[in-house]
Design a protein around this motif. Structure first.
Motif, mmCIF file in Angstrom:
data_model
loop_
_atom_site.group_PDB
_atom_site.id
_atom_site.type_symbol
_atom_site.label_atom_id
_atom_site.label_comp_id
_atom_site.label_asym_id
_atom_site.label_seq_id
_atom_site.Cartn_x
_atom_site.Cartn_y
_atom_site.Cartn_z
ATOM 1 N N UNK A 105 3.743 -0.070 2.184
ATOM 2 C CA UNK A 105 3.398 1.334 2.005
ATOM 3 C C UNK A 105 1.987 1.464 1.462
ATOM 4 N N UNK A 106 1.303 2.479 1.935
ATOM 5 C CA UNK A 106 -0.014 2.867 1.424
ATOM 6 C C UNK A 106 0.138 4.335 1.032
ATOM 7 N N UNK A 137 6.041 -1.390 13.687
ATOM 8 C CA UNK A 137 5.857 0.049 13.870
ATOM 9 C C UNK A 137 5.076 0.572 12.670
ATOM 10 N N UNK A 138 4.024 1.335 12.937
ATOM 11 C CA UNK A 138 3.241 1.959 11.869
ATOM 12 C C UNK A 138 3.527 3.454 11.894
ATOM 13 N N UNK A 139 3.802 4.004 10.711
ATOM 14 C CA UNK A 139 4.103 5.429 10.605
ATOM 15 C C UNK A 139 3.108 6.108 9.676
ATOM 16 N N UNK A 140 2.889 7.389 9.936
ATOM 17 C CA UNK A 140 2.087 8.222 9.038
ATOM 18 C C UNK A 140 2.854 9.514 8.794
ATOM 19 N N UNK A 141 2.880 9.893 7.527
ATOM 20 C CA UNK A 141 3.546 11.128 7.127
ATOM 21 C C UNK A 141 2.526 12.053 6.488
ATOM 22 N N UNK A 142 2.495 13.293 6.961
ATOM 23 C CA UNK A 142 1.618 14.324 6.404
ATOM 24 C C UNK A 142 2.478 15.431 5.807
#
Length: 160
Positions: A105-106, A137-142
């Motif tokens: 996590x970042x 799998x790379x995810x981004x949450x906004x």
């Protein structure tokens, strides 16, 4: 059957999740070694648990203005694209041979009650090593303000 690298770049989402104070408190209590349902009773919080994670008054007095989510609370909403990739019928992943490899996590923003979080993800790598396939799998949450909350990398290992 080896995973086909042609799926690198395949996208999943968007998935929307509204963060709730009760779920955030329960998660914090469970991670802190307590019993999640005691977060709403007279039972004390687990020893050492930051009040910012469960106490409304402490949260309101903080720079965040409310309670905040424990960092790994992000799993509850950010994992969805990874899960969908693992069950994508076109990838033909044998779930009986799949093990969770790792996650990273970042963190960029805290999660607060009422945040509307939108997660998108994509397959960023497929690697074969000996009799193992690695699916990344790379995810981004906004959040609802368009700010990046968390970027995560998830790895599944499929045994051949």
């Amino acid at each position: 059957m080896a995973l086909d690298r042609k799926f690198i770049g395949r996208e999943y989402g968007p998935f929307t999740y509204e963060a709730g104070a009760e779920k955030m408190r329960e998660f914090a209590y469970a991670i802190g070694g307590g019993i999640p349902s005691t977060g709403f009773s007279a039972t004390a919080a687990p020893e050492g648990l930051s009040p910012l994670l469960f106490d409304a008054a402490a949260g309101k007095a903080s720079p965040y203005g409310s309670i905040i989510g424990f960092p790994t609370f992000a799993v509850t909403f950010a994992i969805r694209p990874f899960a969908d990739a693992c069950i994508d019928p076109e990838l033909q992943v044998n779930l009986l041979r799949l093990v969770h490899g790792e996650q990273q996590f970042e963190f960029h923003e805290v999660v607060k009650p009422g945040d509307v979080l939108t997660t998108r993800g994509k397959i960023t790598d497929i690697v074969a090593k000996r009799s193992l396939d690695f699916l990344e799998v790379t995810t981004e949450t906004h959040n609802q303000h368009g700010k990046l909350v968390v970027r995560a990398k998830w790895t599944a290992i499929i045994r051949g």
